[in-house]
Motif scaffolding. Structure first.
Motif, PDB file in Angstrom:
ATOM      1  N   PRO A 115       5.485  -2.515 -19.304  1.00  0.00           N
ATOM      2  CA  PRO A 115       5.481  -1.367 -20.207  1.00  0.00           C
ATOM      3  C   PRO A 115       4.856  -1.609 -21.575  1.00  0.00           C
ATOM      4  O   PRO A 115       4.615  -0.654 -22.305  1.00  0.00           O
ATOM      5  CB  PRO A 115       6.964  -1.001 -20.333  1.00  0.00           C
ATOM      6  CG  PRO A 115       7.695  -2.243 -19.992  1.00  0.00           C
ATOM      7  CD  PRO A 115       6.838  -2.969 -18.992  1.00  0.00           C
ATOM      8  N   GLY A 116       4.552  -2.834 -21.908  1.00  0.00           N
ATOM      9  CA  GLY A 116       3.920  -3.110 -23.184  1.00  0.00           C
ATOM     10  C   GLY A 116       2.455  -2.707 -23.235  1.00  0.00           C
ATOM     11  O   GLY A 116       1.912  -2.449 -24.302  1.00  0.00           O
ATOM     12  N   PHE A 117       1.794  -2.648 -22.066  1.00  0.00           N
ATOM     13  CA  PHE A 117       0.365  -2.329 -22.068  1.00  0.00           C
ATOM     14  C   PHE A 117      -0.113  -1.557 -20.846  1.00  0.00           C
ATOM     15  O   PHE A 117      -1.277  -1.155 -20.775  1.00  0.00           O
ATOM     16  CB  PHE A 117      -0.473  -3.614 -22.179  1.00  0.00           C
ATOM     17  CG  PHE A 117      -0.471  -4.435 -20.924  1.00  0.00           C
ATOM     18  CD1 PHE A 117      -1.462  -4.261 -19.957  1.00  0.00           C
ATOM     19  CD2 PHE A 117       0.513  -5.373 -20.692  1.00  0.00           C
ATOM     20  CE1 PHE A 117      -1.463  -5.009 -18.791  1.00  0.00           C
ATOM     21  CE2 PHE A 117       0.520  -6.125 -19.529  1.00  0.00           C
ATOM     22  CZ  PHE A 117      -0.470  -5.944 -18.581  1.00  0.00           C
ATOM     23  N   CYS A 118       0.766  -1.310 -19.886  1.00  0.00           N
ATOM     24  CA  CYS A 118       0.327  -0.709 -18.623  1.00  0.00           C
ATOM     25  C   CYS A 118       1.236   0.464 -18.252  1.00  0.00           C
ATOM     26  O   CYS A 118       2.453   0.390 -18.410  1.00  0.00           O
ATOM     27  CB  CYS A 118       0.364  -1.768 -17.523  1.00  0.00           C
ATOM     28  SG  CYS A 118      -0.260  -1.219 -15.927  1.00  0.00           S
ATOM     29  N   SER A 119       0.631   1.538 -17.720  1.00  0.00           N
ATOM     30  CA  SER A 119       1.406   2.732 -17.348  1.00  0.00           C
ATOM     31  C   SER A 119       1.879   2.717 -15.899  1.00  0.00           C
ATOM     32  O   SER A 119       2.438   3.703 -15.430  1.00  0.00           O
ATOM     33  CB  SER A 119       0.555   3.987 -17.587  1.00  0.00           C
ATOM     34  OG  SER A 119      -0.533   4.029 -16.673  1.00  0.00           O
ATOM     35  N   GLU A 120       1.704   1.606 -15.192  1.00  0.00           N
ATOM     36  CA  GLU A 120       2.077   1.547 -13.776  1.00  0.00           C
ATOM     37  C   GLU A 120       3.584   1.731 -13.583  1.00  0.00           C
ATOM     38  O   GLU A 120       4.390   1.066 -14.221  1.00  0.00           O
ATOM     39  CB  GLU A 120       1.668   0.211 -13.162  1.00  0.00           C
ATOM     40  CG  GLU A 120       2.015   0.094 -11.696  1.00  0.00           C
ATOM     41  CD  GLU A 120       1.628  -1.244 -11.097  1.00  0.00           C
ATOM     42  OE1 GLU A 120       1.185  -1.253  -9.937  1.00  0.00           O
ATOM     43  OE2 GLU A 120       1.778  -2.274 -11.781  1.00  0.00           O
ATOM     44  N   VAL A 121       3.928   2.657 -12.681  1.00  0.00           N
ATOM     45  CA  VAL A 121       5.308   2.874 -12.247  1.00  0.00           C
ATOM     46  C   VAL A 121       5.345   2.587 -10.752  1.00  0.00           C
ATOM     47  O   VAL A 121       4.538   3.133  -9.996  1.00  0.00           O
ATOM     48  CB  VAL A 121       5.757   4.335 -12.495  1.00  0.00           C
ATOM     49  CG1 VAL A 121       7.175   4.558 -11.975  1.00  0.00           C
ATOM     50  CG2 VAL A 121       5.651   4.695 -13.963  1.00  0.00           C
ATOM     51  N   LEU A 122       6.257   1.738 -10.325  1.00  0.00           N
ATOM     52  CA  LEU A 122       6.439   1.477  -8.901  1.00  0.00           C
ATOM     53  C   LEU A 122       7.749   2.097  -8.445  1.00  0.00           C
ATOM     54  O   LEU A 122       8.802   1.854  -9.039  1.00  0.00           O
ATOM     55  CB  LEU A 122       6.439  -0.025  -8.615  1.00  0.00           C
ATOM     56  CG  LEU A 122       5.128  -0.758  -8.856  1.00  0.00           C
ATOM     57  CD1 LEU A 122       5.276  -2.239  -8.524  1.00  0.00           C
ATOM     58  CD2 LEU A 122       3.995  -0.140  -8.066  1.00  0.00           C
ATOM     59  N   HIS A 123       7.656   2.901  -7.396  1.00  0.00           N
ATOM     60  CA  HIS A 123       8.809   3.570  -6.806  1.00  0.00           C
ATOM     61  C   HIS A 123       9.276   2.719  -5.629  1.00  0.00           C
ATOM     62  O   HIS A 123       8.467   2.362  -4.770  1.00  0.00           O
ATOM     63  CB  HIS A 123       8.418   4.973  -6.346  1.00  0.00           C
ATOM     64  CG  HIS A 123       7.825   5.782  -7.460  1.00  0.00           C
ATOM     65  ND1 HIS A 123       8.601   6.558  -8.295  1.00  0.00           N
ATOM     66  CD2 HIS A 123       6.551   5.909  -7.913  1.00  0.00           C
ATOM     67  CE1 HIS A 123       7.825   7.133  -9.196  1.00  0.00           C
ATOM     68  NE2 HIS A 123       6.576   6.757  -8.987  1.00  0.00           N
ATOM     69  N   ILE A 124      10.562   2.421  -5.603  1.00  0.00           N
ATOM     70  CA  ILE A 124      11.091   1.493  -4.600  1.00  0.00           C
ATOM     71  C   ILE A 124      11.989   2.235  -3.621  1.00  0.00           C
ATOM     72  O   ILE A 124      12.876   2.993  -4.027  1.00  0.00           O
ATOM     73  CB  ILE A 124      11.829   0.327  -5.287  1.00  0.00           C
ATOM     74  CG1 ILE A 124      10.855  -0.395  -6.241  1.00  0.00           C
ATOM     75  CG2 ILE A 124      12.399  -0.640  -4.254  1.00  0.00           C
ATOM     76  CD1 ILE A 124      11.466  -1.473  -7.088  1.00  0.00           C
ATOM     77  N   PHE A 125      11.742   1.989  -2.333  1.00  0.00           N
ATOM     78  CA  PHE A 125      12.446   2.677  -1.256  1.00  0.00           C
ATOM     79  C   PHE A 125      13.027   1.679  -0.261  1.00  0.00           C
ATOM     80  O   PHE A 125      12.416   0.651   0.037  1.00  0.00           O
ATOM     81  CB  PHE A 125      11.486   3.604  -0.490  1.00  0.00           C
ATOM     82  CG  PHE A 125      10.954   4.728  -1.322  1.00  0.00           C
ATOM     83  CD1 PHE A 125      11.603   5.950  -1.355  1.00  0.00           C
ATOM     84  CD2 PHE A 125       9.811   4.571  -2.076  1.00  0.00           C
ATOM     85  CE1 PHE A 125      11.125   6.992  -2.129  1.00  0.00           C
ATOM     86  CE2 PHE A 125       9.307   5.603  -2.862  1.00  0.00           C
ATOM     87  CZ  PHE A 125       9.971   6.819  -2.884  1.00  0.00           C
ATOM     88  N   LEU A 126      14.176   2.028   0.277  1.00  0.00           N
ATOM     89  CA  LEU A 126      14.777   1.318   1.393  1.00  0.00           C
ATOM     90  C   LEU A 126      14.262   1.974   2.670  1.00  0.00           C
ATOM     91  O   LEU A 126      14.308   3.201   2.803  1.00  0.00           O
ATOM     92  CB  LEU A 126      16.301   1.427   1.320  1.00  0.00           C
ATOM     93  CG  LEU A 126      17.103   0.900   2.508  1.00  0.00           C
ATOM     94  CD1 LEU A 126      16.860  -0.582   2.736  1.00  0.00           C
ATOM     95  CD2 LEU A 126      18.588   1.190   2.285  1.00  0.00           C
ATOM     96  N   ALA A 127      13.742   1.171   3.591  1.00  0.00           N
ATOM     97  CA  ALA A 127      13.246   1.678   4.879  1.00  0.00           C
ATOM     98  C   ALA A 127      14.145   1.122   5.982  1.00  0.00           C
ATOM     99  O   ALA A 127      14.286  -0.089   6.119  1.00  0.00           O
ATOM    100  CB  ALA A 127      11.800   1.246   5.097  1.00  0.00           C
ATOM    101  N   GLU A 128      14.766   2.042   6.736  1.00  0.00           N
ATOM    102  CA  GLU A 128      15.695   1.638   7.793  1.00  0.00           C
ATOM    103  C   GLU A 128      15.339   2.328   9.102  1.00  0.00           C
ATOM    104  O   GLU A 128      14.521   3.233   9.127  1.00  0.00           O
ATOM    105  CB  GLU A 128      17.127   2.005   7.397  1.00  0.00           C
ATOM    106  CG  GLU A 128      17.611   1.320   6.138  1.00  0.00           C
ATOM    107  CD  GLU A 128      18.974   1.821   5.711  1.00  0.00           C
ATOM    108  OE1 GLU A 128      19.949   1.065   5.863  1.00  0.00           O
ATOM    109  OE2 GLU A 128      19.047   2.973   5.234  1.00  0.00           O
ATOM    110  N   ASP A 129      16.028   1.895  10.161  1.00  0.00           N
ATOM    111  CA  ASP A 129      15.778   2.429  11.499  1.00  0.00           C
ATOM    112  C   ASP A 129      14.287   2.290  11.813  1.00  0.00           C
ATOM    113  O   ASP A 129      13.585   3.265  12.072  1.00  0.00           O
ATOM    114  CB  ASP A 129      16.252   3.889  11.596  1.00  0.00           C
ATOM    115  CG  ASP A 129      16.306   4.384  13.039  1.00  0.00           C
ATOM    116  OD1 ASP A 129      16.169   3.556  13.968  1.00  0.00           O
ATOM    117  OD2 ASP A 129      16.460   5.605  13.227  1.00  0.00           O
TER     118      ASP A 129
END
Length: 178
Positions: A112-126
């Motif tokens: 967050p100090g220099f980059c706008s990247e947001v990573l969305h984290i998901f649980l994948a099951e079945d």
């Protein structure tokens, strides 16, 4: 905000990100300062968990470090793409698995100090096994299944150093405690 943007200029535009240089003026002091931002579309990460508890990971060569890293499957969002769709796509492309159940675990700001990247984290099951469809440069990837205990040990001893993977595993552990 205690500042306003006076000027903004894109100084680099690449395939993965662009660099914007803003000139800001602080409201109180009137001082002017530059701000450089790597503008990134963001991405999605999956924590794919098999029915018997093993977590599916991939090995991937990372050019900036000239190393092969052990990571959770992940990838960059396409323009206006829903992060959950991206997570499912990247899981399939990199591992060959699809998930009948995907649960949002959270998001992280990578730098967050220099980059706008947001990573969305998901649980994948079945998970359902299938064929991967790797992109150019991903042909050497290997799919690895590890227990949570094995992953914790690899994080502790420095074998897993990828931030999105460490964060994804942390969010998964928090999710499974409820």
């Amino acid at each position: 905000m205690n500042f306003k943007v006076i000027k903004s200029k894109t100084v680099f535009e690449g395939k993965v990100f662009k660099v914007v240089v803003d000139e800001i003026k602080y409201n109180g002091s009137g001082n002017i300062a530059p701000r450089q931002v790597a503008v990134h579309p963001g991405g999605a990460v999956t924590v794919p968990v098999k029915s018997y508890g093993k977590i599916v990971m991939v090995t991937q060569f990372r050019y900036p470090f000239k190393e092969v890293l052990l990571e959770l499957p992940a990838g960059k969002l396409n323009k206006n793409e829903d992060p959950e769709i991206c997570a499912a796509r990247e899981l399939s492309e990199e591992t060959g698995y699809s998930a009948n159940k995907i649960t949002r675990l959270g998001k992280i700001y990578t730098s967050p100090g220099f980059c706008s990247e947001v990573l969305h984290i998901f649980l994948a099951e079945d998970l359902v096994s299938g064929q991967h469809a790797r992109e150019e440069g991903e042909e050497e990837m290997e799919v690895v299944e590890l227990s949570l205990e094995e992953i914790n040990e690899k994080i502790k001893n420095g074998e897993i150093v990828d931030a999105k993977t460490i964060c994804g595993i942390s969010l998964y552990k928090l999710h499974t405690r409820h």
